[in-house]
Design a protein around this motif. Sequence first.
Motif, PDB file in Angstrom:
ATOM      1  N   LYS A 133       4.723   5.140   4.525  1.00 37.74           N
ATOM      2  CA  LYS A 133       5.373   3.985   5.148  1.00 37.74           C
ATOM      3  C   LYS A 133       4.503   2.733   5.064  1.00 37.74           C
ATOM      4  N   VAL A 134       3.193   2.904   5.200  1.00 43.65           N
ATOM      5  CA  VAL A 134       2.313   1.732   5.284  1.00 43.65           C
ATOM      6  C   VAL A 134       1.615   1.382   3.975  1.00 43.65           C
ATOM      7  N   LEU A 135       1.580   2.288   3.038  1.00 43.64           N
ATOM      8  CA  LEU A 135       0.971   2.023   1.726  1.00 43.64           C
ATOM      9  C   LEU A 135       2.000   2.305   0.649  1.00 43.64           C
ATOM     10  N   GLN A 136       2.584   1.249   0.086  1.00 40.58           N
ATOM     11  CA  GLN A 136       3.674   1.457  -0.850  1.00 40.58           C
ATOM     12  C   GLN A 136       3.469   0.817  -2.214  1.00 40.58           C
ATOM     13  N   ASN A 137       2.684  -0.244  -2.294  1.00 41.57           N
ATOM     14  CA  ASN A 137       2.602  -1.021  -3.525  1.00 41.57           C
ATOM     15  C   ASN A 137       1.164  -1.424  -3.818  1.00 41.57           C
ATOM     16  N   LEU A 138       0.929  -1.788  -5.066  1.00 38.50           N
ATOM     17  CA  LEU A 138      -0.373  -2.266  -5.500  1.00 38.50           C
ATOM     18  C   LEU A 138      -0.184  -3.576  -6.242  1.00 38.50           C
ATOM     19  N   LYS A 139      -0.966  -4.580  -5.872  1.00 39.71           N
ATOM     20  CA  LYS A 139      -0.975  -5.853  -6.588  1.00 39.71           C
ATOM     21  C   LYS A 139      -2.419  -6.184  -6.925  1.00 39.71           C
ATOM     22  N   VAL A 140      -2.680  -6.385  -8.223  1.00 37.76           N
ATOM     23  CA  VAL A 140      -4.022  -6.720  -8.688  1.00 37.76           C
ATOM     24  C   VAL A 140      -4.006  -8.155  -9.198  1.00 37.76           C
ATOM     25  N   PHE A 141      -4.895  -8.980  -8.644  1.00 38.54           N
ATOM     26  CA  PHE A 141      -5.068 -10.352  -9.096  1.00 38.54           C
ATOM     27  C   PHE A 141      -6.321 -10.419  -9.953  1.00 38.54           C
ATOM     28  N   GLY A 142      -6.144 -10.797 -11.193  1.00 36.87           N
ATOM     29  CA  GLY A 142      -7.279 -10.909 -12.093  1.00 36.87           C
ATOM     30  C   GLY A 142      -7.324  -9.772 -13.086  1.00 36.87           C
ATOM     31  N   ASP A 143      -8.293  -9.875 -13.971  1.00 34.17           N
ATOM     32  CA  ASP A 143      -8.443  -8.891 -15.039  1.00 34.17           C
ATOM     33  C   ASP A 143      -9.924  -8.721 -15.319  1.00 34.17           C
ATOM     34  N   SER A 144     -10.442  -7.584 -14.927  1.00 40.52           N
ATOM     35  CA  SER A 144     -11.849  -7.291 -15.182  1.00 40.52           C
ATOM     36  C   SER A 144     -12.015  -5.780 -15.251  1.00 40.52           C
ATOM     37  N   PRO A 145     -13.079  -5.330 -15.873  1.00 43.94           N
ATOM     38  CA  PRO A 145     -13.326  -3.882 -15.911  1.00 43.94           C
ATOM     39  C   PRO A 145     -13.422  -3.272 -14.503  1.00 43.94           C
ATOM     40  N   THR A 146     -14.019  -3.996 -13.579  1.00 49.57           N
ATOM     41  CA  THR A 146     -14.155  -3.494 -12.215  1.00 49.57           C
ATOM     42  C   THR A 146     -12.795  -3.332 -11.552  1.00 49.57           C
ATOM     43  N   LEU A 147     -11.919  -4.328 -11.725  1.00 47.22           N
ATOM     44  CA  LEU A 147     -10.576  -4.227 -11.138  1.00 47.22           C
ATOM     45  C   LEU A 147      -9.773  -3.104 -11.781  1.00 47.22           C
ATOM     46  N   GLU A 148      -9.946  -2.882 -13.069  1.00 44.44           N
ATOM     47  CA  GLU A 148      -9.251  -1.785 -13.740  1.00 44.44           C
ATOM     48  C   GLU A 148      -9.693  -0.439 -13.168  1.00 44.44           C
ATOM     49  N   VAL A 149     -11.005  -0.279 -12.985  1.00 50.20           N
ATOM     50  CA  VAL A 149     -11.524   0.972 -12.424  1.00 50.20           C
ATOM     51  C   VAL A 149     -11.033   1.154 -10.992  1.00 50.20           C
ATOM     52  N   ALA A 150     -11.102   0.092 -10.190  1.00 50.60           N
ATOM     53  CA  ALA A 150     -10.688   0.184  -8.793  1.00 50.60           C
ATOM     54  C   ALA A 150      -9.199   0.505  -8.667  1.00 50.60           C
TER      55      ALA A 150
ATOM     56  N   GLY B 282       4.101  15.107   8.140  1.00 47.42           N
ATOM     57  CA  GLY B 282       4.231  13.952   9.031  1.00 47.42           C
ATOM     58  C   GLY B 282       3.175  12.892   8.731  1.00 47.42           C
ATOM     59  N   THR B 283       1.958  13.336   8.506  1.00 50.98           N
ATOM     60  CA  THR B 283       0.874  12.413   8.165  1.00 50.98           C
ATOM     61  C   THR B 283       1.145  11.757   6.824  1.00 50.98           C
ATOM     62  N   ARG B 284       1.595  12.541   5.843  1.00 54.42           N
ATOM     63  CA  ARG B 284       1.942  11.985   4.530  1.00 54.42           C
ATOM     64  C   ARG B 284       3.017  10.914   4.654  1.00 54.42           C
ATOM     65  N   LYS B 285       4.054  11.192   5.428  1.00 52.34           N
ATOM     66  CA  LYS B 285       5.146  10.226   5.619  1.00 52.34           C
ATOM     67  C   LYS B 285       4.636   8.945   6.272  1.00 52.34           C
ATOM     68  N   ASP B 286       3.725   9.088   7.234  1.00 51.53           N
ATOM     69  CA  ASP B 286       3.151   7.901   7.883  1.00 51.53           C
ATOM     70  C   ASP B 286       2.409   7.031   6.879  1.00 51.53           C
ATOM     71  N   TYR B 287       1.594   7.660   6.023  1.00 48.08           N
ATOM     72  CA  TYR B 287       0.875   6.905   4.997  1.00 48.08           C
ATOM     73  C   TYR B 287       1.840   6.257   4.004  1.00 48.08           C
TER      74      TYR B 287
ATOM     75  N   TYR C 288      -3.935   7.915  -4.446  1.00 51.19           N
ATOM     76  CA  TYR C 288      -2.585   7.885  -3.875  1.00 51.19           C
ATOM     77  C   TYR C 288      -1.783   9.086  -4.375  1.00 51.19           C
ATOM     78  N   MET C 289      -1.825   9.319  -5.674  1.00 48.21           N
ATOM     79  CA  MET C 289      -1.094  10.454  -6.256  1.00 48.21           C
ATOM     80  C   MET C 289      -1.630  11.772  -5.714  1.00 48.21           C
ATOM     81  N   GLY C 290      -2.933  11.909  -5.672  1.00 45.89           N
ATOM     82  CA  GLY C 290      -3.517  13.158  -5.198  1.00 45.89           C
ATOM     83  C   GLY C 290      -3.226  13.435  -3.741  1.00 45.89           C
ATOM     84  N   LEU C 291      -3.383  12.437  -2.904  1.00 40.87           N
ATOM     85  CA  LEU C 291      -3.207  12.615  -1.470  1.00 40.87           C
ATOM     86  C   LEU C 291      -1.743  12.677  -1.055  1.00 40.87           C
ATOM     87  N   LEU C 292      -0.916  11.819  -1.676  1.00 38.68           N
ATOM     88  CA  LEU C 292       0.456  11.654  -1.205  1.00 38.68           C
ATOM     89  C   LEU C 292       1.510  12.184  -2.166  1.00 38.68           C
ATOM     90  N   GLN C 293       1.078  12.598  -3.375  1.00 35.81           N
ATOM     91  CA  GLN C 293       1.990  13.183  -4.359  1.00 35.81           C
ATOM     92  C   GLN C 293       3.083  12.210  -4.805  1.00 35.81           C
TER      93      GLN C 293
END
Length: 74
Positions: A17-34, A10-15, A42-47
Amino acid sequence: MQYDKIEDSGTRKDYLKVLQNLKVFGDSPTLEVASGEISRAYMGLLQKDLRSLPDIRPNSVVLGTKEFLLKQEL
């Protein structure tokens, strides 16, 4: 870091629903790591893979430098 699966479905399903996509603006080593770390968490917690999209959609995680984000019409 290690991200263990959220066992409560139930908790996984709730997450999912609210976290579905990733959008990165810019290109830097820090953004790549983040973005990589967020995707691994996301993969580890929500599979599930976190989709990386070309635009911002509802329920997106948005990353970017302050300068780059201020230039965008969000």
